[in-house]
Structure formats: C-alpha cells, structure tokens
Design an enzyme around this catalytic site. Structure first.
Site, PDB file in Angstrom:
ATOM      1  N   ASN A   6       0.866  -1.182   0.000  1.00  0.00           N
ATOM      2  CA  ASN A   6       0.000   0.000   0.000  1.00  0.00           C
ATOM      3  C   ASN A   6       0.906   1.237   0.000  1.00  0.00           C
ATOM      4  OD1 ASN A   6      -1.827   2.025   0.460  1.00  0.00           O
ATOM      5  ND2 ASN A   6      -2.554   1.247   2.451  1.00  0.00           N
ATOM      6  N   LYS A   8       0.055   4.237  -0.178  1.00  0.00           N
ATOM      7  CA  LYS A   8      -0.601   5.372   0.491  1.00  0.00           C
ATOM      8  C   LYS A   8      -0.401   6.643  -0.346  1.00  0.00           C
ATOM      9  CE  LYS A   8      -0.227   2.920   4.845  1.00  0.00           C
ATOM     10  NZ  LYS A   8      -0.118   2.953   6.290  1.00  0.00           N
ATOM     11  N   HIS A 107      -9.880   0.676   5.007  1.00  0.00           N
ATOM     12  CA  HIS A 107      -8.596   0.947   5.670  1.00  0.00           C
ATOM     13  C   HIS A 107      -8.803   1.966   6.793  1.00  0.00           C
ATOM     14  CE1 HIS A 107      -4.456   2.051   6.413  1.00  0.00           C
ATOM     15  NE2 HIS A 107      -4.085   0.999   5.695  1.00  0.00           N
ATOM     16  N   GLU A 173      -5.468  -5.368  10.306  1.00  0.00           N
ATOM     17  CA  GLU A 173      -4.453  -4.334  10.525  1.00  0.00           C
ATOM     18  C   GLU A 173      -4.757  -3.593  11.831  1.00  0.00           C
ATOM     19  OE1 GLU A 173      -2.388  -3.002   6.683  1.00  0.00           O
ATOM     20  OE2 GLU A 173      -4.231  -1.839   6.824  1.00  0.00           O
TER      21      GLU A 173
HETATM   22  P1  13P Z   1       2.897   0.107   7.736  1.00  0.00           P
HETATM   23  O1  13P Z   1       3.427  -1.153   7.119  1.00  0.00           O
HETATM   24  O2  13P Z   1       3.648   1.329   7.358  1.00  0.00           O
HETATM   25  O3  13P Z   1       2.721  -0.046   9.218  1.00  0.00           O
HETATM   26  O4  13P Z   1       1.410   0.341   7.137  1.00  0.00           O
HETATM   27  C1  13P Z   1       0.516  -0.725   7.165  1.00  0.00           C
HETATM   28  C2  13P Z   1      -0.677  -0.377   6.386  1.00  0.00           C
HETATM   29  O5  13P Z   1      -1.431   0.515   6.754  1.00  0.00           O
HETATM   30  C3  13P Z   1      -0.919  -1.104   5.137  1.00  0.00           C
HETATM   31  O6  13P Z   1      -2.194  -0.859   4.631  1.00  0.00           O
END
Ligand code: 13P
Length: 251
Positions: A6, A8, A107, A173
């Site tokens: 991801n 982001k 998410h 998560e």
């Molecule tokens: P990190 O791996 O940076 O903790 O993020 C996890 C996440 O939100 C994946 O969707």
C-alpha cells in the site's frame, strides 16, 4: 502467499512508472510463478504454490495495465459509481481504463478521514457487483486492544458484508501497529487470525509494520495467507527484498 504493498499518499506518476518497471524486473529475477490475483478463487485449493503480488499506488499514478506483468495494480480508494457528479472522486470507469479490478476497502486511515460504515458497505456492495477483488481491512485501536475487546470490534466491522464473497480477502491491521515500526505480537496476531478464520474462509492478511525482519515469522503463522505492507513497500528495492525473503523457501 499474497503480498500487497500500500503506497498510500506516496509516489508520483513518474516515480511509479519506474517503480513498476523495477518491480517487474525484480519479480522476474526472483523466478517464481507469480500468479495474478485474477485467479484468487483458486487460492484455497492451491495455497502452497499461489504467490501473488499487488501494489496500490495513488490513483493518479496508475500505469497502463500492460505495464503490470507480474503484479496486479489495485485502487486504494474509489467511489461506488461508474461516473457522475462526485467532485474529487474516482469511479469504476476510471479504474476500468487501467484494468484495475482489485480494491482496498475499510482501511483505518480512510475510516479516520470520515468514511463511515454506511459508505464502506456501499463500496463493498458496488465492488462485489462489479466482480472486483476486495481487500477488506479491519483492525482495532489501542484502547479496544487494551480492553481485550478486539474480537467483538472486528466482528462489528465485518457485519453487513458478504463474508462468503469468493473474491474477498480480509486484512487484519491493528491500528496501533500501523506506521510505528513495531508489529503486533505474533501470538496475538495468531489468535486474531484464528478468530477471523472462524468467521470466513477468505484468505487472511496481516498488516502493521511488516518488514524484512519480521515477514517470515508473521507469514508462517497458521492462518496467515499473506501480508499488507505499508512503509516497507514504498522503496521498490526494499519491497522486492521483502518478497524474496518471504518466498525463498519455495525455491
Ligand atoms: P505500515 O506497514 O507502514 O505499518 O502500514 C501498514 C498499512 O497501513 C498497510 O495498509
């Protein structure tokens, strides 16, 4: 194993083009038969040989479908419409143009920005009707964790969605492990994944500070079918390294 990255709000169109090329090269050199997620229905019958890589870039950075040779490209976000008067949103027509048929829903970062259960459910139903693969994210915050009420919380987050949808993947998560550099404890992840397995046969991913050091311990947990990686996927060479570590026993 399913390994999803991801990105982001990182990478531009130019930098993701380079990322996609480097990822194709890296995956070709790793030399596994990386299966595109299109065959997700076969996952449970062929877990040992199913390796699938998915990357979620920002929507403005999507590459042409032909540039995704060994990985699938997914959408971090979309609005449940084909097109229309929804300022700032991305609809299915825009995803279709790039061959995107994998979506993230639920998410915690989007929930934190105001996506409520009603919108999340509408997105799920729309994506299901489109036949998209859905990675549906759930995860408790630290207060819920400390109150030991994660299971009730997760079951609430999953209520109202079709847990038997054949193209569903569930990503656990825990919010307290996202972006901190410290994943949840493996014993705890194992307990939660076992609980989620009692609710659904969908492939189960863990996400939250997955990195090259902890990937093997996490991915070897009994009910863990893969990982959803954030920051450790942003640098393509690091992501390739992580995939290599996670799949090397299969060589
Ligand atoms: P990190 O791996 O940076 O903790 O993020 C996890 C996440 O939100 C994946 O969707």
């Amino acid at each position: 194993m399913i390994i999803a990255g991801n990105l982001k709000c990182n990478h531009t169109r130019a930098s993701f083009q380079n990322y996609a090329m480097a990822l194709n090269d890296g995956l070709r050199d790793i030399c596994h038969n990386f299966t595109l997620l299109d065959n997700i229905q076969n996952f449970n019958s062929n877990k040992a040989n199913f390796n699938s890589i998915i990357v979620f870039p920002p929507s403005v950075a999507f590459v042409e479908a032909s540039a995704c040779k060994y990985f699938s490209q997914g959408a971090q976000n979309f609005y449940p419409c084909d097109s229309g008067s929804f300022t700032g949103e991305v609809g299915a027509n825009m995803l279709d143009e790039f061959g995107v048929n994998v979506v993230l829903i639920g998410h915690s970062e989007r929930r934190g920005l105001g996506e409520n259960d009603e919108l999340i459910k509408a997105k799920f139903n729309f994506a299901k009707q489109k036949g998209y693969k859905i990675i549906f994210c759930v995860g408790e915050d630290d207060i819920t964790y400390m109150n030991a009420s994660a299971k009730e919380f997760l079951s609430d987050e999953l209520s109202g969605i079709d847990l038997n949808y054949e193209k569903l993947i569930i990503a656990y998560e825990p919010i307290f492990a996202i972006g901190t550099g410290v994943s949840a404890k493996t014993q705890y992840i194992a307990e939660i994944l076992e609980y989620l397995r009692s609710l659904s046969n969908a492939p189960l991913l863990y996400g939250g500070s997955v990195n090259c050091q902890n990937i093997n311990e996490i991915s070897s947990l009994k009910h863990c079918d893969g990982v959803l990686v954030g920051s450790a996927s942003w640098d393509v060479q690091n992501f390739i390294n992580l995939i290599n570590i996670a799949t090397k026993d299969q060589k």
